[in-house]
Write a protein that holds these residues in place. Structure first.
Motif, PDB file in Angstrom:
ATOM      1  N   ASN A 232     -10.020  -3.791 -42.201  1.00 25.35           N
ATOM      2  CA  ASN A 232      -8.899  -4.290 -41.396  1.00 25.35           C
ATOM      3  C   ASN A 232      -9.086  -3.985 -39.911  1.00 25.35           C
ATOM      4  N   TRP A 233     -10.298  -3.581 -39.536  1.00 24.50           N
ATOM      5  CA  TRP A 233     -10.670  -3.279 -38.163  1.00 24.50           C
ATOM      6  C   TRP A 233      -9.852  -2.115 -37.598  1.00 24.50           C
ATOM      7  N   GLN A 234      -9.537  -1.147 -38.454  1.00 23.13           N
ATOM      8  CA  GLN A 234      -8.834   0.048 -38.022  1.00 23.13           C
ATOM      9  C   GLN A 234      -9.786   1.242 -38.017  1.00 23.13           C
ATOM     10  N   GLU A 235      -9.562   2.165 -37.065  1.00 26.19           N
ATOM     11  CA  GLU A 235     -10.375   3.370 -36.971  1.00 26.19           C
ATOM     12  C   GLU A 235      -9.988   4.361 -38.060  1.00 26.19           C
ATOM     13  N   ASN A 236     -10.877   5.332 -38.276  1.00 26.66           N
ATOM     14  CA  ASN A 236     -10.524   6.449 -39.145  1.00 26.66           C
ATOM     15  C   ASN A 236      -9.392   7.259 -38.522  1.00 26.66           C
ATOM     16  N   GLN A 237      -8.722   8.035 -39.360  1.00 22.56           N
ATOM     17  CA  GLN A 237      -7.582   8.808 -38.879  1.00 22.56           C
ATOM     18  C   GLN A 237      -7.994   9.783 -37.784  1.00 22.56           C
ATOM     19  N   ASN A 238      -9.093  10.522 -38.001  1.00 21.54           N
ATOM     20  CA  ASN A 238      -9.614  11.463 -37.003  1.00 21.54           C
ATOM     21  C   ASN A 238     -10.948  10.935 -36.491  1.00 21.54           C
ATOM     22  N   VAL A 239     -11.049  10.681 -35.191  1.00 26.18           N
ATOM     23  CA  VAL A 239     -12.245  10.041 -34.655  1.00 26.18           C
ATOM     24  C   VAL A 239     -13.204  11.024 -33.983  1.00 26.18           C
ATOM     25  N   PHE A 240     -12.752  12.251 -33.693  1.00 23.54           N
ATOM     26  CA  PHE A 240     -13.616  13.225 -33.035  1.00 23.54           C
ATOM     27  C   PHE A 240     -14.115  14.234 -34.061  1.00 23.54           C
ATOM     28  N   LEU A 241     -15.441  14.479 -34.054  1.00 21.12           N
ATOM     29  CA  LEU A 241     -16.076  15.285 -35.086  1.00 21.12           C
ATOM     30  C   LEU A 241     -17.018  16.309 -34.480  1.00 21.12           C
ATOM     31  N   ILE A 242     -17.132  17.461 -35.136  1.00 22.70           N
ATOM     32  CA  ILE A 242     -18.206  18.423 -34.881  1.00 22.70           C
ATOM     33  C   ILE A 242     -19.178  18.294 -36.044  1.00 22.70           C
ATOM     34  N   ILE A 243     -20.463  18.026 -35.734  1.00 21.84           N
ATOM     35  CA  ILE A 243     -21.454  17.840 -36.795  1.00 21.84           C
ATOM     36  C   ILE A 243     -22.644  18.773 -36.590  1.00 21.84           C
ATOM     37  N   SER A 244     -23.351  19.041 -37.682  1.00 24.02           N
ATOM     38  CA  SER A 244     -24.526  19.904 -37.652  1.00 24.02           C
ATOM     39  C   SER A 244     -25.699  19.201 -36.988  1.00 24.02           C
ATOM     40  N   LYS A 245     -26.444  19.934 -36.159  1.00 28.43           N
ATOM     41  CA  LYS A 245     -27.661  19.390 -35.571  1.00 28.43           C
ATOM     42  C   LYS A 245     -28.800  19.303 -36.578  1.00 28.43           C
ATOM     43  N   GLN A 246     -28.690  20.027 -37.675  1.00 31.28           N
ATOM     44  CA  GLN A 246     -29.777  20.048 -38.650  1.00 31.28           C
ATOM     45  C   GLN A 246     -29.697  18.904 -39.642  1.00 31.28           C
ATOM     46  N   ASP A 247     -28.502  18.644 -40.192  1.00 41.23           N
ATOM     47  CA  ASP A 247     -28.412  17.630 -41.243  1.00 41.23           C
ATOM     48  C   ASP A 247     -27.269  16.636 -41.046  1.00 41.23           C
ATOM     49  N   GLY A 248     -26.527  16.759 -39.958  1.00 42.69           N
ATOM     50  CA  GLY A 248     -25.462  15.817 -39.678  1.00 42.69           C
ATOM     51  C   GLY A 248     -24.188  16.038 -40.459  1.00 42.69           C
TER      52      GLY A 248
END
Length: 378
Positions: free
Chosen positions: A166-182
């Motif tokens: 429906n062309w809507q974003e996810n509820q939370n758009v800002f993420l902290i991710i691991s540099k090793q495996d994402g």
């Protein structure tokens, strides 16, 4: 005012309130009055021709790529003075290659670069000489766009650009991710009532027109401004995961038709720069998204519509600090790319001064561009 410009991580309960419908008084600014300016001419060689789209800069190197949506795959590495060092290109279909080069994030501490392959939804990691180290996929139902920055030694902070059916974003758009495996370490929750999209469609939904302003803007030292389209508050987010209000917009985005969004830009000791964008598009004439540049002056406790000029260029071409690429360190606030043909013309007309005039004297129309660094005053 809450903020962490120039490494100051002390927050207060104060914040800026901006009426996005108001007509603010106009004010003219000269960049050199509040920023130190440095010019870096990128060395031109037969095998080192670039449009100079700057993606990363450290104490020792500058990383640029060409501004082409087709993505030729070239990553150019210059030293801090603009001398050409090496060119990396791993565009291809192999497991250690990228099909599309959207962005490059430099990890200065670990001497690595993260290449975001937007089309394949994958991030590939290389050393500074282009040797492959590892890769990881964007997580399911997530799609990382150009807003990817170092968060700490082991993590990246990024914006999720994925849209559902429906062309809507996810509820939370800002993420902290691991540099090793994402892997997703944290979803940053910003409160809002209902999701509001900044993407416009024609009646037949045959195309789309997004607003391309940055919503994740690093500034100072280990601090990020977060703008969620659906929220009335722009937050400062810190390396310890704490978050405080920085800017409050009125009227509520939930009540506006058409929507007027307020985006953060550069934050200095005296000024907070912002931009409003009216989400309105003329599909016949292919125009719209009216933009207004705003600035909050902390000393005067007032908001202005600003126009800014570079004192070294006497052609009255305004500068906007709503940059496509922003830099999160204690030195650089924003950058501007100065094209060689424009500088050659301005030099011929006697419109340049100081160091920029000296640099332009050695350029021709085929030269690589000059990088202008706007740095926090010491």
């Amino acid at each position: 005012m809450a903020g962490c410009g120039k490494g100051n991580n002390q927050a207060t309960d104060n914040f800026i309130t901006v009426d996005v419908t108001a007509n603010y008084p106009k004010k003219e600014l000269i960049l050199q009055d509040f920023m130190d300016v440095e010019y870096i001419p990128l060395e031109t060689k037969d095998d080192f021709i670039t449009t100079g789209w700057l993606h990363a800069i450290s104490k020792e190197i500058i990383i640029v790529r060409n501004r082409r949506r087709s993505s030729d795959g070239d990553i150019f590495i210059f030293d801090r003075n603009g001398k050409a060092l090496r060119k990396i290109n791993h565009r291809g279909e192999g497991s250690k290659e990228y099909t599309f080069l959207l962005g490059v994030t430099l990890d200065e501490d670990n001497n690595e670069i993260f290449v975001n392959d937007h089309f394949s939804e994958k991030i590939l990691v290389y050393d500074l000489f282009g040797n492959f180290k590892r890769s990881f996929n964007h997580k399911e139902n997530r799609q990382y766009h150009m807003e990817i920055y170092n968060f700490d030694r082991n993590h990246l902070i990024c914006r999720d650009n994925a849209l559902d059916k429906n062309w809507q974003e996810n509820q939370n758009v800002f993420l902290i991710i691991s540099k090793q495996d994402g892997s997703i370490i944290k979803e940053i929750e910003i409160p809002y009532k209902e999701k509001v999209s900044s993407i416009l469609f024609p009646a037949d939904r045959s195309s789309l027109m997004p607003i391309r302003n940055r919503t994740l803007v690093p500034h100072g030292n280990n601090c990020w401004m977060l703008m969620e389209n659906s929220s009335d508050t722009i937050y400062d987010f810190f390396s310890d995961y704490s978050m405080v209000p920085l800017i409050i917009r009125t009227p509520s985005i939930q009540s506006m038709k058409p929507s007027v969004f307020l985006y953060p830009a550069v934050l200095t000791d005296q000024y907070c720069f912002m931009q409003t964008v009216k989400a309105e598009w003329d599909w016949v004439n292919d125009t719209g998204h009216k933009r207004t540049n705003l600035m909050y002056d902390k000393q005067m406790n007032a908001i202005f519509e600003y126009v800014m000029y570079n004192a070294d260029i006497d052609n009255k071409q305004p500068i906007t600090v709503t940059s496509e690429i922003t830099f999160g360190n204690k030195e650089i606030a924003f950058v501007q790319i100065l094209e060689a043909p424009d500088l050659v013309e301005a030099y011929g007309k006697g419109q340049l001064k100081g160091k920029l005039k000296e640099i332009a004297a050695g350029l021709n129309e085929e030269s690589n561009p000059v990088v202008m660094l706007a740095k926090y005053k010491k």
